[in-house]
Write an enzyme that holds these catalytic residues in place. Sequence first.
Site: not given
Length: 402
Positions: A308, A331, A401
């Site tokens: 997600g 994906h 990230k």
Amino acid sequence: MPVKFVLNKNAPPGSVPVKIYTDEVEPMALQQLKNIAQLPIIHSHLAVMPDVHVGKGATVGSVIPTLSAVIPSAVGVDIGCGMNAVRTSLHAHQLPDNLKALREAIEVKVPIGQGRHKMISARESACKILAPGVDRLFEKHPGLLKKLHQPQKTWVTQMGSLGGGNHFIEICLDEANAVWVMLHSGSRGIGNAIGQHFIQLARRDMAGHMHNMPDKDLAYFSEGNPHFFDYIEAVNLAQEYARVNRQEMMKLVMNCLKTQLPKFTLTSEAINCHHNYVVRERHFERDVYVTRKGAISAKKGQLGIIPGSMGARSFIVCGRGNAESFHSCAHGAGRKMSRTAARQRFARQDLEEQTLGVCCRKDKGVIDEIPAAYKDISRVMENQSDLVEVVHTLRQVICIKG
């Protein structure tokens, strides 16, 4: 859920049907799909996953079967981008109350963003396996050297690094509170250079036919083209680089966890799957090249990973082998908003609220990755219940990230 609707249901001459697993498709994405469907090289139909959205070159979330031809821009420049996940014997209560130190320790071990390893020998064994193919590629296509700064060093020092954009490393908990490590990355600079190089070659080779093309980005190589097999060889190299890159990052993360957490073992086989790639497969009685652009393989019994956003659940799934989807599934959540639009609409406070309970960056540099910029992953999963079965549901507690 079965196919939601079919574009070109009564396909006009020179076009194939487009079978879509959602009824939420933006107009620009529909036009991209219509353009692909007009190509004379498409076999049977296009399959479109429920995370579909506009992409560069081709629609993200599309599965494109081609006859004796490949479309370099449909594969794109993040060749072999995909996921890697593994379950550990650790459980939630064995994680520290404050996860910041663990997150920072991983960020030290794994170069993120534009970072790379400082020592050229950092991932020597992994690079040694790929070196013959890389050397052959540079020899046959010296134009690639112009697209890579210090090429012989770049591809080596980037091995085992994350990259930027939507690439990430996460520590997650499943429904039994078992600890998983999950990461998302691709072929880094060398894949980008390969993609750009062959996209330009395809456009040049088809220059005389561009007036017949619905979109110049869809220039392709047919098997008779001298660059066809060079591209297949190069794209396979980039896909293998991406797979090994994820594998090397997973080793680095595991080594980091061993220094920070109680002793543990791995309790499940590592899943390592591409979602931007091309592969030779057989579908509807023909051998074809299947390009999965933002889609993963979901053959019957095959495990896969569907993440997600950085504030939503992710899923370990088992494929159902649905023939109509060319044994494929989504994906991820899929973007519903561009990066620019997300930056304009949301502020840091929004990011903090939407990632509550997740140890991650919460600064303006990652606002374009805010959960609200992505589709509802629950809806995506509901729309592909015919394609996959959920095996595990994961929620992240750490998200790194690039």
